[in-house]
Design an enzyme around this catalytic site. Structure first.
Site, PDB file in Angstrom:
ATOM      1  N   ARG A 227       3.009  -1.409  13.782  1.00  0.00           N
ATOM      2  CA  ARG A 227       1.773  -0.924  14.386  1.00  0.00           C
ATOM      3  C   ARG A 227       1.989   0.491  14.914  1.00  0.00           C
ATOM      4  NH1 ARG A 227      -0.316  -4.340  11.955  1.00  0.00           N
ATOM      5  NH2 ARG A 227      -1.735  -6.001  12.649  1.00  0.00           N
ATOM      6  N   HIS A 275      -1.925   2.638   5.805  1.00  0.00           N
ATOM      7  CA  HIS A 275      -1.870   1.221   6.193  1.00  0.00           C
ATOM      8  C   HIS A 275      -1.985   0.311   4.965  1.00  0.00           C
ATOM      9  CE1 HIS A 275      -2.574  -1.495   9.910  1.00  0.00           C
ATOM     10  NE2 HIS A 275      -1.937  -2.169   8.967  1.00  0.00           N
TER      11      HIS A 275
END
Length: 312
Positions: A227, A275
């Site tokens: 993250r 991502h």
């Protein structure tokens, strides 16, 4: 059995059709605003609060490996999901292989100095470089859960010294295990490539800061696959400018999409992907959800349940 489904970007028609075939005993429907009809299970990603609030569910499945978005919603809306309702995440479902591909390809890219040769190519310079050696290219993996163990497994055949660090000690074949805050510094000393696969919890937010980076080996590398909130971006840039870090490969960011004026875009030794290191593979995810729901219906033990206190 009634199942409600919500995902803002998935192909809903495909998922509803595939789930109906995989769970013929269930009626699967796309949740829409105002749907307060009974349901047994909910399959969701960033669901509206009203979708779950007040429902007596047997289980909620987050359609991804991370559940931080749902847990953040619960902080602001504690009545969104009753504490007795189990929350499940997709532990692997094809994500492990994708993480392996990403990590191995980048580690080998750096180990063979292809990034440095690309710089020389841009300068029209023909210059063989001194090769790296396996024994001083130690790879440290932050996070030794399902995905961390998978990445370690894929790197083991290449002959690099491997180590991992996690909240509690893990046993991973061929990997030296470190655990807890007291062993973090020892884990970092001598680590040349740092791969982040930590869960997103209050304790791990901002963990990759200048203090941590300065404990790595000189001219080290970092891959962030977990993250964006784990990394203090200004500290990462400072470590790159000082030469402590040689390069960074980033797939996740604190703000996504990454703003156009973010300095990471322009940095010559930062490589980025949007991502995509590991995405949910529908067939594998549906197989896991089907198996888990059938196990729950039979009263059997299941894998993938989230401890909402720990955050993973």
């Amino acid at each position: 059995m009634e199942i409600i489904f919500y995902h803002p970007s998935f192909d809903n028609d495909y998922w509803l059709s595939a789930l109906s075939k995989s769970l013929p005993q269930a009626k699967v429907r796309r949740w829409q605003t105002g749907d307060n009809a009974p349901a047994d299970y909910a399959l969701v990603w960033q669901p509206p609060v009203e979708m779950l609030r007040g429902r007596k569910l047997k289980g909620v499945f987050a359609l991804g490996a991370g559940v931080d978005a749902i847990l953040e919603q619960l902080k602001n809306n504690p009545d969104m999901l009753h504490e007795s309702v189990p929350l499940f995440r997709l532990e692997d479902t094809g994500m492990g292989q994708q993480m392996q591909e990403y990590a191995v390809s980048q580690v080998l890219h750096w180990f063979r100095r292809f990034d440095d040769y690309q710089v020389l190519k841009q300068q029209s310079r023909w210059q063989p470089l001194e090769a790296h050696h396996h024994h001083d290219f130690t790879i440290g993996i932050l996070g030794a859960g399902v995905l961390g163990a998978k990445v370690a497994e894929s790197l083991r055949p290449w002959g690099f010294p491997l180590r991992c660090w996690s909240r509690s000690r893990k046993t991973v074949p061929g990997v030296t295990s470190f655990a807890g805050n007291n062993e973090l510094s020892e884990f970092l000393q001598g680590t040349r490539v740092l791969i982040n696969l930590l869960p997103n919890t209050p304790e791990t937010a901002g963990i990759i800061n200048l203090s941590l980076l300065n404990q790595l080996a000189d001219n080290s590398y970092i891959i962030n696959l977990a993250r964006g909130v784990h990394v203090v971006e200004s500290d990462l840039l400072q470590a790159l400018e000082s030469g402590k870090l040689h390069a960074a490969m980033l797939d996740v960011f604190s703000q996504e999409p990454l703003p156009a004026d973010n300095p990471l875009w322009a940095h010559p030794r930062v490589v980025m992907t949007p991502h995509v290191a590991a995405v949910t593979r529908p067939a594998e995810a549906i197989a896991y959800i089907t198996r888990t729901i059938n196990q729950l219906e039979r009263g059997e033990a299941v894998n993938g349940q989230v401890d909402c206190v720990r955050g993973y």
